[in-house]
Structure formats: structure tokens, C-alpha cells
Scaffold this motif. Structure first.
Motif, PDB file in Angstrom:
ATOM      1  N   LYS A 288       0.869  -1.078  -0.183  1.00  0.00           N
ATOM      2  CA  LYS A 288      -0.039  -0.065   0.061  1.00  0.00           C
ATOM      3  C   LYS A 288       0.856   1.261  -0.090  1.00  0.00           C
ATOM      4  O   LYS A 288       0.484   2.247  -0.645  1.00  0.00           O
ATOM      5  CB  LYS A 288      -0.868  -0.089   1.209  1.00  0.00           C
ATOM      6  N   GLN A 289       1.898   1.221   0.852  1.00  0.00           N
ATOM      7  CA  GLN A 289       2.742   2.362   0.839  1.00  0.00           C
ATOM      8  C   GLN A 289       3.458   2.712  -0.581  1.00  0.00           C
ATOM      9  O   GLN A 289       3.592   3.559  -1.040  1.00  0.00           O
ATOM     10  CB  GLN A 289       3.861   2.145   1.939  1.00  0.00           C
ATOM     11  N   ALA A 290       4.047   1.530  -0.946  1.00  0.00           N
ATOM     12  CA  ALA A 290       4.806   1.662  -2.367  1.00  0.00           C
ATOM     13  C   ALA A 290       3.898   2.141  -3.415  1.00  0.00           C
ATOM     14  O   ALA A 290       4.114   3.031  -4.271  1.00  0.00           O
ATOM     15  CB  ALA A 290       5.302   0.425  -2.850  1.00  0.00           C
ATOM     16  N   GLN A 291       2.567   1.358  -3.562  1.00  0.00           N
ATOM     17  CA  GLN A 291       1.330   2.134  -4.410  1.00  0.00           C
ATOM     18  C   GLN A 291       1.188   3.578  -4.274  1.00  0.00           C
ATOM     19  O   GLN A 291       0.987   4.335  -5.173  1.00  0.00           O
ATOM     20  CB  GLN A 291       0.149   1.236  -4.328  1.00  0.00           C
ATOM     21  N   GLU A 292       1.087   4.081  -2.859  1.00  0.00           N
ATOM     22  CA  GLU A 292       0.718   5.446  -2.597  1.00  0.00           C
ATOM     23  C   GLU A 292       1.917   6.350  -3.081  1.00  0.00           C
ATOM     24  O   GLU A 292       1.667   7.294  -3.820  1.00  0.00           O
ATOM     25  CB  GLU A 292       0.642   5.577  -0.922  1.00  0.00           C
ATOM     26  N   LEU A 293       3.010   5.854  -3.070  1.00  0.00           N
ATOM     27  CA  LEU A 293       4.306   6.615  -3.223  1.00  0.00           C
ATOM     28  C   LEU A 293       4.579   6.784  -4.848  1.00  0.00           C
ATOM     29  O   LEU A 293       4.896   7.840  -5.391  1.00  0.00           O
ATOM     30  CB  LEU A 293       5.310   6.094  -2.576  1.00  0.00           C
ATOM     31  N   THR A 294       4.300   5.551  -5.336  1.00  0.00           N
ATOM     32  CA  THR A 294       4.517   5.724  -6.874  1.00  0.00           C
ATOM     33  C   THR A 294       3.317   6.615  -7.592  1.00  0.00           C
ATOM     34  O   THR A 294       3.635   7.282  -8.446  1.00  0.00           O
ATOM     35  CB  THR A 294       4.249   4.413  -7.558  1.00  0.00           C
TER      36      THR A 294
END
Length: 278
Positions: A210-216
Motif C-alpha cells: 500500500k505504501q509503495a503504491q501510494e508513493l508511486t
């Protein structure tokens, strides 16, 4: 419909001295021996049983649960090698056959192997080490963030190859794995994406996903607001990265690495560049 090598719910039809006969519908009566019958079983009772062929190739039911069922992958021990193939312990009285034609390399007694279980053309339940022959036969229909079960198959240059839900191949990238993994390890994972070629990217940690998706998404938005250019690379200082996105350098590197793999950005010497959409 009944299925060989799987769990089926059947009704007790009659009791005999050596066990119970279950109603197998078009398959006829199926024996459930006394030694695997639960206490208090009565005519008319329904119960879940595993159906397989005994040592005389007769259809039989058991309440025991094997270590592998038809359509599944498991790591099992070879207990014997014979003229017809190798036999592995799958938790039932009759061992499971791995025919010579289904051995990637000759199996050795006492060794563990990753196996796929299926019903062959002779209506026998058998196993195979040739996973590529049996997996990824149906198009993957996962969505990003879906929770799946995986089993580690092997380590590769880019990370780990894993079996997803017993049916497909997936990849865990090494920069997203922070603990040692071994062949046969079972765990939960999360779908990152299904690529156009059918390959599946997975992650072990839901919050990481979730964090990676949000950051991208945030990086793409900032690129769009800045003429498609951003002067931050994987070599930029942690302070500059934190000032721009409030995340660690490690998280930023993973995010732009994911965007680069998806061909959404180009990583240049002095920053990243948005790839125009067609």
C-alpha cells in the motif's frame, strides 16, 4: 460433482462389518473403512472425505487429510524408487507415485521435492516435479492488493520464483525480501500486478504494498506537475528525498524501481523523466 483426489461431501448409505458405504451417486457405493470412520457415524450422516484409489486401485474414502490434493503443489519426501517411478509420502497409507516421465531429474530416496498433483489419463492420482508443464495453464485474474498463498520454488538472479495459489508462477523481487527464504516455504503474499505477458509480481507485506503504491502515485503526480522531470534519483541524499516525499531513501528507490520496470519513467544521471503515454 465428485472429484478424485479432492475433498467431497458424501452421505452414509449403509454400515457393514468393516466400515460404511457412502453414496457416490453415479460412482456407486464408496467404502469408508472403520479405522478412518469418526465415532458416532450413522446412516444418513454427511461428512467430508478424501477420495483416492487404494493399493488394489479400488475407489476408497478417508477422513484423513493428505499433504497434497489434486490441483495443489507441496514439498514431499521420496520414500522409495522403483521400476515404475518414485513414491512420495503424502500422508496416506498408499504412497503417491511420481512416474519417470514426470521427473525433471531422477528423484532420490530421502530427498524432498516440490510436486504438483493431478489425475493422469489412466485415472491415477500422480505427482510431477515438472511444474512448468502444469502451472500457468489459465490466465491469471488477480487484482492489485489481492491476498494470495504462495510457496517458494527457487531463488533467481532477480529474487524468488514462487507458486501462487497452487496455479500460477509469481516473482518476489530481492530488493523487497528482507528475510531468508527456502524452497517449500509457505506464506501469504499480495499481488502487485499481473503483467501483459501474464507474469505476476508479488510482495510479502500488505502495508509495504500500500505504501509503495501510494508513493508511486505521488511521484507520478509530481512529475506531471513538473513538466515530466524530477531531480531526484536513487543516488540522491536521504535528506532531499525526505524533504520532497517524507519517505526513506529505501522506499523511494523501491518506488522508482517499480515505475522503471513498468516503463513509466526513465532514470537519468540527474533525475527521473516521465515516459509519455501514447
Amino acid at each position: 460433482m465428485l472429484a478424485l483426489g479432492k475433498i467431497n461431501r458424501l452421505t452414509v448409505k449403509k454400515q457393514v462389518k468393516f466400515g460404511f458405504y457412502l453414496d457416490g451417486l453415479s460412482w456407486g457405493e464408496i467404502l469408508l473403512p472403520n479405522n478412518v470412520s469418526p465415532a458416532g457415524l450413522e446412516i444418513g450422516s454427511e461428512l467430508d472425505v478424501f477420495l483416492y484409489l487404494d493399493s488394489e486401485d479400488q475407489l476408497i474414502a478417508t477422513t484423513e487429510r493428505p499433504k497434497i490434493k489434486v490441483g495443489e503443489v507441496a514439498q514431499l519426501d521420496v520414500v522409495a524408487t522403483t521400476k515404475v517411478g518414485a513414491f512420495v509420502n503424502w500422508g496416506l497409507k498408499k504412497d503417491l507415485l511420481v512416474p519417470f516421465s514426470e521427473q525433471q531429474i531422477p528423484l532420490k530416496e530421502g530427498q524432498k521435492y516440490l510436486l504438483y498433483c493431478y489425475v493422469d489419463n489412466s485415472n491415477r492420482i500422480v505427482a510431477s516435479t515438472k511444474l512448468d508443464r502444469h502451472l500457468h495453464k489459465t490466465p491469471p485474474s488477480y487484482n492489485a492488493g489481492d491476498k494470495v498463498s504462495i510457496m517458494i520454488s527457487e531463488q533467481t538472479d532477480i529474487g524468488y520464483k514462487a507458486v501462487v495459489n497452487h496455479q500460477h508462477w509469481g516473482v518476489l523481487y530481492k530488493n523487497e525480501v528482507f528475510k531468508p527464504l527456502r524452497r517449500g516455504d509457505k506464506m501469504q503474499a499480495y499481488i502487485v500486478k499481473v503483467r501483459d505477458d501474464g507474469k505476476i509480481d508479488i510482495r510479502l507485506n500488505a502495508s509495504t504494498f500500500k505504501q509503495a503504491q501510494e508513493l508511486t502515485d505521488r511521484i507520478l503526480y509530481k512529475l506531471q506537475q513538473n513538466d515530466g522531470k524530477l531531480a531526484l534519483t536513487d543516488k540522491s541524499s536521504p535528506e532531499l528525498i525526505y524533504a520532497a516525499f517524507g519517505v526513506s531513501k529505501k522506499a523511494y528507490k523501491q518506488a522508482i524501481g517499480s515505475l522503471y520496470k513498468d516503463k513509466k519513467i526513465v532514470i537519468a544521471e540527474h533525475g527521473i523523466i516521465l515516459v509519455p503515454t501514447t
